[in-house]
Motif scaffolding. Structure first.
Motif, PDB file in Angstrom:
ATOM      1  N   ILE A  21       0.835  -1.202   0.000  1.00 38.05           N
ATOM      2  CA  ILE A  21       0.000   0.000   0.000  1.00 38.05           C
ATOM      3  C   ILE A  21       0.870   1.253   0.000  1.00 38.05           C
ATOM      4  O   ILE A  21       0.551   2.258  -0.645  1.00 38.05           O
ATOM      5  N   ALA A  22       2.007   1.193   0.691  1.00 38.83           N
ATOM      6  CA  ALA A  22       2.928   2.336   0.697  1.00 38.83           C
ATOM      7  C   ALA A  22       3.478   2.609  -0.698  1.00 38.83           C
ATOM      8  O   ALA A  22       3.556   3.767  -1.132  1.00 38.83           O
ATOM      9  N   LEU A  23       3.864   1.566  -1.419  1.00 30.42           N
ATOM     10  CA  LEU A  23       4.396   1.756  -2.773  1.00 30.42           C
ATOM     11  C   LEU A  23       3.353   2.403  -3.678  1.00 30.42           C
ATOM     12  O   LEU A  23       3.668   3.305  -4.464  1.00 30.42           O
ATOM     13  N   LEU A  24       2.116   1.940  -3.556  1.00 27.98           N
ATOM     14  CA  LEU A  24       1.043   2.519  -4.369  1.00 27.98           C
ATOM     15  C   LEU A  24       0.819   3.983  -4.033  1.00 27.98           C
ATOM     16  O   LEU A  24       0.700   4.826  -4.929  1.00 27.98           O
ATOM     17  N   THR A  25       0.732   4.290  -2.759  1.00 32.83           N
ATOM     18  CA  THR A  25       0.394   5.658  -2.363  1.00 32.83           C
ATOM     19  C   THR A  25       1.517   6.639  -2.659  1.00 32.83           C
ATOM     20  O   THR A  25       1.269   7.778  -3.070  1.00 32.83           O
ATOM     21  N   TYR A  26       2.761   6.231  -2.458  1.00 31.13           N
ATOM     22  CA  TYR A  26       3.871   7.135  -2.770  1.00 31.13           C
ATOM     23  C   TYR A  26       3.954   7.398  -4.267  1.00 31.13           C
ATOM     24  O   TYR A  26       4.224   8.526  -4.705  1.00 31.13           O
ATOM     25  N   ALA A  27       3.737   6.350  -5.080  1.00 28.02           N
ATOM     26  CA  ALA A  27       3.738   6.553  -6.529  1.00 28.02           C
ATOM     27  C   ALA A  27       2.600   7.477  -6.947  1.00 28.02           C
ATOM     28  O   ALA A  27       2.801   8.405  -7.752  1.00 28.02           O
ATOM     29  N   ALA A  68       2.794  26.540  -8.395  1.00 26.86           N
ATOM     30  CA  ALA A  68       1.909  26.299  -7.248  1.00 26.86           C
ATOM     31  C   ALA A  68       0.996  25.100  -7.454  1.00 26.86           C
ATOM     32  O   ALA A  68       0.439  24.568  -6.481  1.00 26.86           O
ATOM     33  N   GLY A  69       0.845  24.663  -8.715  1.00 27.61           N
ATOM     34  CA  GLY A  69      -0.124  23.618  -9.025  1.00 27.61           C
ATOM     35  C   GLY A  69       0.091  22.329  -8.264  1.00 27.61           C
ATOM     36  O   GLY A  69      -0.871  21.668  -7.838  1.00 27.61           O
ATOM     37  N   GLY A  70       1.344  21.924  -8.060  1.00 25.65           N
ATOM     38  CA  GLY A  70       1.608  20.671  -7.357  1.00 25.65           C
ATOM     39  C   GLY A  70       1.110  20.695  -5.937  1.00 25.65           C
ATOM     40  O   GLY A  70       0.433  19.764  -5.478  1.00 25.65           O
ATOM     41  N   THR A  71       1.430  21.762  -5.208  1.00 26.56           N
ATOM     42  CA  THR A  71       1.000  21.886  -3.817  1.00 26.56           C
ATOM     43  C   THR A  71      -0.517  21.980  -3.711  1.00 26.56           C
ATOM     44  O   THR A  71      -1.124  21.349  -2.844  1.00 26.56           O
ATOM     45  N   ILE A  72      -1.114  22.769  -4.587  1.00 31.03           N
ATOM     46  CA  ILE A  72      -2.574  22.918  -4.565  1.00 31.03           C
ATOM     47  C   ILE A  72      -3.253  21.571  -4.790  1.00 31.03           C
ATOM     48  O   ILE A  72      -4.193  21.198  -4.069  1.00 31.03           O
ATOM     49  N   MET A  73      -2.770  20.812  -5.763  1.00 28.50           N
ATOM     50  CA  MET A  73      -3.389  19.516  -6.050  1.00 28.50           C
ATOM     51  C   MET A  73      -3.157  18.525  -4.913  1.00 28.50           C
ATOM     52  O   MET A  73      -4.030  17.699  -4.628  1.00 28.50           O
ATOM     53  N   ASN A  74      -2.003  18.596  -4.243  1.00 31.04           N
ATOM     54  CA  ASN A  74      -1.778  17.734  -3.086  1.00 31.04           C
ATOM     55  C   ASN A  74      -2.797  18.011  -1.987  1.00 31.04           C
ATOM     56  O   ASN A  74      -3.319  17.087  -1.353  1.00 31.04           O
ATOM     57  N   PHE A  75      -3.071  19.295  -1.733  1.00 31.22           N
ATOM     58  CA  PHE A  75      -4.071  19.635  -0.715  1.00 31.22           C
ATOM     59  C   PHE A  75      -5.458  19.137  -1.120  1.00 31.22           C
ATOM     60  O   PHE A  75      -6.198  18.589  -0.298  1.00 31.22           O
ATOM     61  N   ILE A  76      -5.812  19.309  -2.388  1.00 31.35           N
ATOM     62  CA  ILE A  76      -7.121  18.837  -2.858  1.00 31.35           C
ATOM     63  C   ILE A  76      -7.222  17.326  -2.731  1.00 31.35           C
ATOM     64  O   ILE A  76      -8.221  16.786  -2.241  1.00 31.35           O
ATOM     65  N   ILE A 104       0.235  11.414   2.992  1.00 30.51           N
ATOM     66  CA  ILE A 104       1.325  11.745   2.064  1.00 30.51           C
ATOM     67  C   ILE A 104       1.043  13.050   1.334  1.00 30.51           C
ATOM     68  O   ILE A 104       1.921  13.914   1.212  1.00 30.51           O
ATOM     69  N   ASN A 105      -0.178  13.222   0.861  1.00 29.55           N
ATOM     70  CA  ASN A 105      -0.514  14.453   0.146  1.00 29.55           C
ATOM     71  C   ASN A 105      -0.470  15.671   1.055  1.00 29.55           C
ATOM     72  O   ASN A 105       0.090  16.713   0.676  1.00 29.55           O
ATOM     73  N   PHE A 106      -1.039  15.577   2.241  1.00 29.86           N
ATOM     74  CA  PHE A 106      -1.020  16.707   3.163  1.00 29.86           C
ATOM     75  C   PHE A 106       0.404  17.039   3.603  1.00 29.86           C
ATOM     76  O   PHE A 106       0.805  18.211   3.641  1.00 29.86           O
ATOM     77  N   PHE A 107       1.180  16.015   3.955  1.00 31.87           N
ATOM     78  CA  PHE A 107       2.543  16.260   4.420  1.00 31.87           C
ATOM     79  C   PHE A 107       3.412  16.861   3.314  1.00 31.87           C
ATOM     80  O   PHE A 107       4.214  17.758   3.563  1.00 31.87           O
ATOM     81  N   THR A 108       3.259  16.347   2.096  1.00 32.46           N
ATOM     82  CA  THR A 108       4.032  16.881   0.974  1.00 32.46           C
ATOM     83  C   THR A 108       3.693  18.347   0.723  1.00 32.46           C
ATOM     84  O   THR A 108       4.586  19.184   0.534  1.00 32.46           O
ATOM     85  N   ALA A 109       2.398  18.655   0.725  1.00 34.90           N
ATOM     86  CA  ALA A 109       1.971  20.030   0.468  1.00 34.90           C
ATOM     87  C   ALA A 109       2.483  20.982   1.539  1.00 34.90           C
ATOM     88  O   ALA A 109       3.095  22.022   1.230  1.00 34.90           O
ATOM     89  N   ALA A 110       2.259  20.647   2.809  1.00 39.59           N
ATOM     90  CA  ALA A 110       2.700  21.518   3.892  1.00 39.59           C
ATOM     91  C   ALA A 110       4.227  21.596   3.947  1.00 39.59           C
ATOM     92  O   ALA A 110       4.803  22.650   4.232  1.00 39.59           O
ATOM     93  N   GLY A 111       4.887  20.469   3.644  1.00 44.46           N
ATOM     94  CA  GLY A 111       6.344  20.448   3.689  1.00 44.46           C
ATOM     95  C   GLY A 111       6.986  21.347   2.664  1.00 44.46           C
ATOM     96  O   GLY A 111       8.088  21.876   2.899  1.00 44.46           O
ATOM     97  N   TYR A 112       6.324  21.556   1.530  1.00 47.09           N
ATOM     98  CA  TYR A 112       6.907  22.424   0.498  1.00 47.09           C
ATOM     99  C   TYR A 112       7.041  23.863   0.981  1.00 47.09           C
ATOM    100  O   TYR A 112       8.005  24.555   0.642  1.00 47.09           O
TER     101      TYR A 112
END
Length: 270
Positions: A21-27, A68-76, A104-112
């Motif tokens: 599940i981790a491999l799927l979600t990170y990809a 900004a698109g990457g971060t915005i889409m991660n939050f969505i 993963i999406n929330f952490f990536t977005a906030a981490g940026y």
């Protein structure tokens, strides 16, 4: 009088399925950021998407919206996965998939925000480029990143509780299995795929490793917060996360595609 029977201890979450599940979600998290985020913004601004890999997206014209698109889409995506995980009631694997993809999406977005504010590189460093005073904008990004990351970690912990059971001696051990194992597996996958990118090894450090091991680092330490007395589960406990060869097979195939197809870059135009 017979002594009361003790509750049967729960088995541990299956490690192989957690890794799958981790491999799927990170990809998926990478494709959401690069393809749907940066790529979607590129198309919306009427420019041509050129190349996408696991660690970068090349648009015919770089704009602040594309950056900004990457971060915005991660939050969505994080919000969608949060809602989906609440909708799934008893299928533990599916609910864990949505929980991990949400985190993963929330952490990536906030981490940026934090990464760009402190390091002066990354998507949001490009967005504030040319704005003055630079130190004030970077400080604003860093402070916002800290606050946003802390909020995302708290939300992820609250949503993790139904997976952990009620035994205080077991919940920490189970939490480590569900957080640290995917953090390591996903980070390794991201770095292997990122090493094949067409731009160069510099992106492995500033994108693959930074976004995976850095951006999702909350998974590596969030379990230490479970001693907080406010983190007590009031929802029904979920059934055990057992082994699924279907999840393992699908994850293996997707990881191979992520590494060997998306990793070297996919030319989209020209």
């Amino acid at each position: 009088m017979n002594a009361p029977a003790q509750a049967k201890p729960r088995s541990s979450p299956d490690t192989a399925t957690v890794i799958a599940i981790a491999l799927l979600t990170y990809a998926l998290g990478s494709i959401i950021h690069e393809g749907l985020g940066h790529g979607g913004a590129c198309v919306l601004t009427s420019h041509q998407p050129l190349v996408m890999s696991t660690v970068h997206f090349q648009c015919s014209q770089d704009t602040r919206l594309v950056s900004a698109g990457g971060t915005i889409m991660n939050f969505i995506a994080g919000l969608v996965c949060w809602a989906a995980s609440r909708w799934v009631k008893r299928n533990t694997r599916v609910r864990y998939f949505f929980w991990l993809l949400m985190a993963i999406n929330f952490f990536t977005a906030a981490g940026y925000f934090l990464f760009s504010g402190i390091g002066g590189i990354g998507d949001w460093a490009e967005i504030i480029r040319g704005l003055r005073p630079v130190w004030a904008w970077r400080l604003l990004l860093a402070v916002f990143g800290i606050i946003a990351y802390a909020a995302c970690v708290w939300l992820a912990l609250c949503e993790l509780l139904p997976f952990l059971g009620s035994d205080p001696r077991e919940r920490i051990r189970r939490a480590w299995r569900l957080t640290l194992v995917p953090y390591l597996a996903g980070g390794i996958l991201s770095c292997i795929a990122g090493a094949l990118n067409p731009v160069g090894m510099i992106l492995v450090a500033i994108s693959a490793a930074a976004a995976s091991f850095g951006g999702t680092s909350g998974l590596a330490w969030m379990t230490t917060q479970l001693h907080n007395p406010r983190l007590r589960n009031s929802s029904p406990e979920l059934p055990e996360l057992t082994r699924s060869f279907a999840w393992i097979a699908v994850a293996g195939a997707c990881a191979a595609i992520f590494i060997f197809v998306v990793g070297p870059g996919i030319r989209l135009w020209g």
